[in-house]
Design a protein around this motif. Structure first.
Motif, mmCIF file in Angstrom:
data_model
loop_
_atom_site.group_PDB
_atom_site.id
_atom_site.type_symbol
_atom_site.label_atom_id
_atom_site.label_comp_id
_atom_site.label_asym_id
_atom_site.label_seq_id
_atom_site.Cartn_x
_atom_site.Cartn_y
_atom_site.Cartn_z
ATOM 1 N N ARG A 25 0.819 -1.204 0.000
ATOM 2 C CA ARG A 25 0.000 0.000 0.000
ATOM 3 C C ARG A 25 0.856 1.259 0.000
ATOM 4 O O ARG A 25 0.544 2.246 -0.667
ATOM 5 C CB ARG A 25 -0.943 -0.016 1.198
ATOM 6 C CG ARG A 25 -2.129 -0.971 1.047
ATOM 7 C CD ARG A 25 -3.201 -0.654 2.075
ATOM 8 N NE ARG A 25 -2.713 -0.882 3.434
ATOM 9 C CZ ARG A 25 -2.838 -2.022 4.096
ATOM 10 N NH1 ARG A 25 -3.429 -3.062 3.523
ATOM 11 N NH2 ARG A 25 -2.376 -2.146 5.325
ATOM 12 N N ARG A 26 1.958 1.240 0.747
ATOM 13 C CA ARG A 26 2.843 2.410 0.765
ATOM 14 C C ARG A 26 3.484 2.630 -0.604
ATOM 15 O O ARG A 26 3.615 3.771 -1.060
ATOM 16 C CB ARG A 26 3.928 2.224 1.835
ATOM 17 C CG ARG A 26 3.420 2.398 3.268
ATOM 18 C CD ARG A 26 4.578 2.596 4.221
ATOM 19 N NE ARG A 26 5.488 1.453 4.211
ATOM 20 C CZ ARG A 26 5.380 0.399 5.006
ATOM 21 N NH1 ARG A 26 4.384 0.342 5.904
ATOM 22 N NH2 ARG A 26 6.247 -0.592 4.934
ATOM 23 N N PHE A 27 3.879 1.527 -1.266
ATOM 24 C CA PHE A 27 4.473 1.654 -2.601
ATOM 25 C C PHE A 27 3.457 2.179 -3.598
ATOM 26 O O PHE A 27 3.763 3.058 -4.427
ATOM 27 C CB PHE A 27 5.012 0.287 -3.047
ATOM 28 C CG PHE A 27 5.655 0.310 -4.400
ATOM 29 C CD1 PHE A 27 6.883 0.917 -4.604
ATOM 30 C CD2 PHE A 27 5.016 -0.285 -5.493
ATOM 31 C CE1 PHE A 27 7.470 0.936 -5.861
ATOM 32 C CE2 PHE A 27 5.602 -0.270 -6.752
ATOM 33 C CZ PHE A 27 6.830 0.331 -6.933
ATOM 34 N N ALA A 28 2.216 1.652 -3.543
ATOM 35 C CA ALA A 28 1.164 2.133 -4.437
ATOM 36 C C ALA A 28 0.848 3.600 -4.168
ATOM 37 O O ALA A 28 0.617 4.384 -5.103
ATOM 38 C CB ALA A 28 -0.087 1.279 -4.275
ATOM 39 N N GLY A 29 0.841 3.994 -2.884
ATOM 40 C CA GLY A 29 0.603 5.396 -2.560
ATOM 41 C C GLY A 29 1.704 6.300 -3.069
ATOM 42 O O GLY A 29 1.453 7.411 -3.534
ATOM 43 N N ALA A 30 2.967 5.817 -2.975
ATOM 44 C CA ALA A 30 4.079 6.611 -3.496
ATOM 45 C C ALA A 30 3.966 6.803 -5.006
ATOM 46 O O ALA A 30 4.226 7.896 -5.523
ATOM 47 C CB ALA A 30 5.409 5.931 -3.141
ATOM 48 N N LEU A 31 3.574 5.759 -5.717
ATOM 49 C CA LEU A 31 3.386 5.887 -7.162
ATOM 50 C C LEU A 31 2.233 6.829 -7.490
ATOM 51 O O LEU A 31 2.299 7.583 -8.470
ATOM 52 C CB LEU A 31 3.134 4.505 -7.778
ATOM 53 C CG LEU A 31 4.311 3.533 -7.805
ATOM 54 C CD1 LEU A 31 3.883 2.201 -8.422
ATOM 55 C CD2 LEU A 31 5.487 4.107 -8.580
ATOM 56 N N HIS A 32 1.176 6.775 -6.696
ATOM 57 C CA HIS A 32 0.022 7.646 -6.945
ATOM 58 C C HIS A 32 0.378 9.112 -6.723
ATOM 59 O O HIS A 32 -0.104 9.991 -7.455
ATOM 60 C CB HIS A 32 -1.129 7.233 -6.033
ATOM 61 C CG HIS A 32 -2.355 8.077 -6.221
ATOM 62 N ND1 HIS A 32 -3.164 7.971 -7.337
ATOM 63 C CD2 HIS A 32 -2.895 9.063 -5.437
ATOM 64 C CE1 HIS A 32 -4.155 8.839 -7.244
ATOM 65 N NE2 HIS A 32 -4.022 9.510 -6.102
ATOM 66 N N ARG A 33 1.217 9.401 -5.725
ATOM 67 C CA ARG A 33 1.581 10.784 -5.430
ATOM 68 C C ARG A 33 2.647 11.320 -6.381
ATOM 69 O O ARG A 33 2.809 12.539 -6.482
ATOM 70 C CB ARG A 33 2.080 10.893 -3.981
ATOM 71 C CG ARG A 33 1.001 10.683 -2.928
ATOM 72 C CD ARG A 33 1.528 11.022 -1.542
ATOM 73 N NE ARG A 33 2.670 10.183 -1.177
ATOM 74 C CZ ARG A 33 2.564 9.014 -0.562
ATOM 75 N NH1 ARG A 33 1.363 8.541 -0.249
ATOM 76 N NH2 ARG A 33 3.638 8.329 -0.247
#
Length: 307
Positions: A25-33
């Motif tokens: 989830r943290r990796f996906a959030g980093a990509l989203h931001r």
């Protein structure tokens, strides 16, 4: 009941699974931001393949052009020399063939643009909206047939006493036969869809309000075409010309089948691959250089800016 591994209690296993999901989830959030990071992750693999497969082969081609060939065994001798490029620049035969090739590519591009525009205008602006998909399919149908099938069909049409001679005979005329004219004609037929489709797309997106405004201001059809339609469609023509020009510049099969004694750069490259590979590589750099100059000229004109 689920068996657990020795020494591993349910609580640490649950904690490990939760930490794994949290990391995802943290990796996906980093990509989203970070849109740039997401774009880089998406394009890294294809760009790497492009660099290795395409640019790498061009680099190998350019390097091999500086080698020489043993005149007795025809084997490549890896000794640096600029003799191949000097021969290209000083030999009148190679200069003539290069200029002829560029002329053929320009002629095919011009003919494709002249023929494609009325076809695209009819399919995009005149034909009923329900019939437009059928016309698009009809424009794509020549691409479904094999390359050699189409070229050999034209060889039959252009042959002496063939269908074209038979159709022109009542008017006291005859077909062009095999040669430079036949090469330009066949290449125009082969690459015409690559010019029609971009122009068709641009004309479909052309706002009707601009045409109505031009008519309301008293502009005639030709004035509307020159001042309104052509500037908006020019990027599409430039995009189509990149395809028609580059494909015509590197073609050699059509010339062999319907070109008669005509020689283009592609034929010289093909005939020298087994006899003099470094010279063939030097000849192969000519279309690459011409394409680069053509792309820079098109880009400098600003025609591709709105694509």
């Amino acid at each position: 009941m689920t068996a657990l591994s020795p020494g591993l209690s349910p609580e640490p296993a649950t904690r490990a699974a939760g930490s794994g999901r949290s990391a995802v989830r943290r990796f996906a959030g980093a990509l989203h931001r970070r849109p740039r990071l997401r774009l880089a992750a998406l394009l890294t693999a294809p760009l790497l393949w492009l660099v290795l497969a395409y640019l790498g082969s061009l680099a190998a081609l350019f390097l091999s052009a500086f080698w020489s060939t043993d005149t007795f065994t025809s084997e490549v001798v890896r000794i640096w020399t600029s003799r191949n490029f000097e021969e290209l620049l000083t030999s009148p035969v190679y200069r003539t063939v290069a200029l002829r090739t560029i002329g053929v590519a320009l002629a095919v591009t011009a003919l494709c643009a002249v023929i494609a525009f009325p076809i695209a205008f009819y399919t995009a602006r005149v034909a009923h909206a329900r019939r437009r998909p059928l016309f698009v399919v009809a424009m794509l149908m020549p691409l479904w047939a094999g390359y050699l099938v189409k070229v050999y069909a034209w060889r039959l049409i252009l042959s002496e006493g063939g269908p074209l001679d038979w159709a022109l005979k009542p008017f006291g005329l005859s077909g062009p036969g095999y040669g430079l004219t036949a090469t330009v004609l066949v290449l125009t037929y082969l690459w015409l869809p690559y010019m029609v489709l971009p122009i068709h797309t641009a004309l479909v997106q052309l706002p009707d309000s601009l045409l109505h405004a031009s008519a309301d201001l008293g502009a005639r059809s030709w004035r509307t075409f020159v001042s309104v339609v052509l500037p908006l469609v020019r990027p599409a023509v430039a995009a189509g010309s990149v395809f028609t020009f580059s494909l015509s510049l590197g073609d050699y099969i059509t010339v062999q089948i319907v070109g008669g004694k005509t020689q283009l750069i592609g034929n010289l490259v093909y005939s020298n691959v087994t006899l003099n590979l470094p010279l063939a590589a030097a000849l192969g750099t000519v279309p690459v250089a011409v394409i680069v100059v053509y792309l820079l000229a098109v880009r400098r004109s600003g025609a591709l800016r709105s694509l």
